[in-house]
Design an enzyme around this catalytic site. Sequence first.
Site, mmCIF file in Angstrom:
data_model
loop_
_atom_site.group_PDB
_atom_site.id
_atom_site.type_symbol
_atom_site.label_atom_id
_atom_site.label_comp_id
_atom_site.label_asym_id
_atom_site.label_seq_id
_atom_site.Cartn_x
_atom_site.Cartn_y
_atom_site.Cartn_z
ATOM 1 C CG HIS A 204 -1.949 -1.234 1.371
ATOM 2 N ND1 HIS A 204 -2.464 -1.788 2.191
ATOM 3 C CD2 HIS A 204 -2.416 -1.751 0.044
ATOM 4 C CE1 HIS A 204 -3.150 -2.767 1.459
ATOM 5 N NE2 HIS A 204 -3.567 -2.473 0.247
ATOM 6 C CG ASP A 303 -0.388 -1.163 5.489
ATOM 7 O OD1 ASP A 303 -1.399 -1.677 6.407
ATOM 8 O OD2 ASP A 303 -1.563 -1.231 4.709
#
Length: 323
Positions: A204, A303
């Site tokens: 991501h 993330d």
Amino acid sequence: MADGRRFTVVGGGNAGFGLAADLALRGVHVRLFDLPQFQGALAPVQAAGGIRVRGVRGEGFARLELVTTDPAEALDGSQLVLMAVPAYGQETMAQVLAPHLRPEQTVVLMPGSFGGALVFLRALREAGREEVPVIAEGSSFVFACKKDGPDGVWIRGAKRGLPVAAIPAGESRAVAAALSDFYELEPAANVLFTSLNNINHVAHPAQVLMNAGRIEHMGGDWSFDHEGFTPSVGRVTEAVDAERLAVVRRLGLEPVSLLEWYIRLYGHQGVKGRNLYEATHNSPIWGPARAPDTLEHRYLTEDLPYGLVPIAELGEQLGLAMP
């Protein structure tokens, strides 16, 4: 028809809705729990008595046994406690649940992000718990899913062969067996393996940052993976993944690339390709997913600090270059 098993799903977000609805459709007595400050997310499900579900796992109305913000009643009588909360909520949730967990229960973090099971165990110890349940974590979540309105969920993809590891590691096989009627889980060597193989951490952040201008200008009404994952994005993501793989090898664990994980987990649903660009850009699962409409999104806020940063710090401690 209910089969007598009772599971508690912790978390009222996309993942929690998907897990609760899927298990309830398959006959499990499901209790859905979240903190009082998130009562607004639970209220539509309480009013409806369950969750509407559609997608690759079936369609229907999943009636839940209980929807609550009371941790004691949420956990009472449950065999499995399935945690579907963001990484930054794991410690707080462990503190809330600590007084009510029983040693014979099993806690499974879906996913553990990086070190989630260790964080959960530490929180229980700090709360004064001498006897603790088995605590396990998956390397990522079992589905690709998203809420479909305030009381619904759309499950676009389901993983097969998802690694799961427990503390103690000798319990990993038993945890996978406890969920084997519902999900194909693979016992992993230990929670270090699952932490280093969460596919979101690598997948991501680079994609968001390389699409930052478009996200800020256009918002999120476009296909993040089919339009936003170009060959250049693929090459940068592969470079980040190479650094992760160097850490994995240095620790003596099985090196599995992000591309290989995609094919292992989603190959049965048509994910394939010679590189990350081909696998992501052409994926039938991720194409409908919309892009983030802001940079204040979990693809960065979760993330990066709870994924790439720990991996980079671990790599530097091992003497590896992590540019």
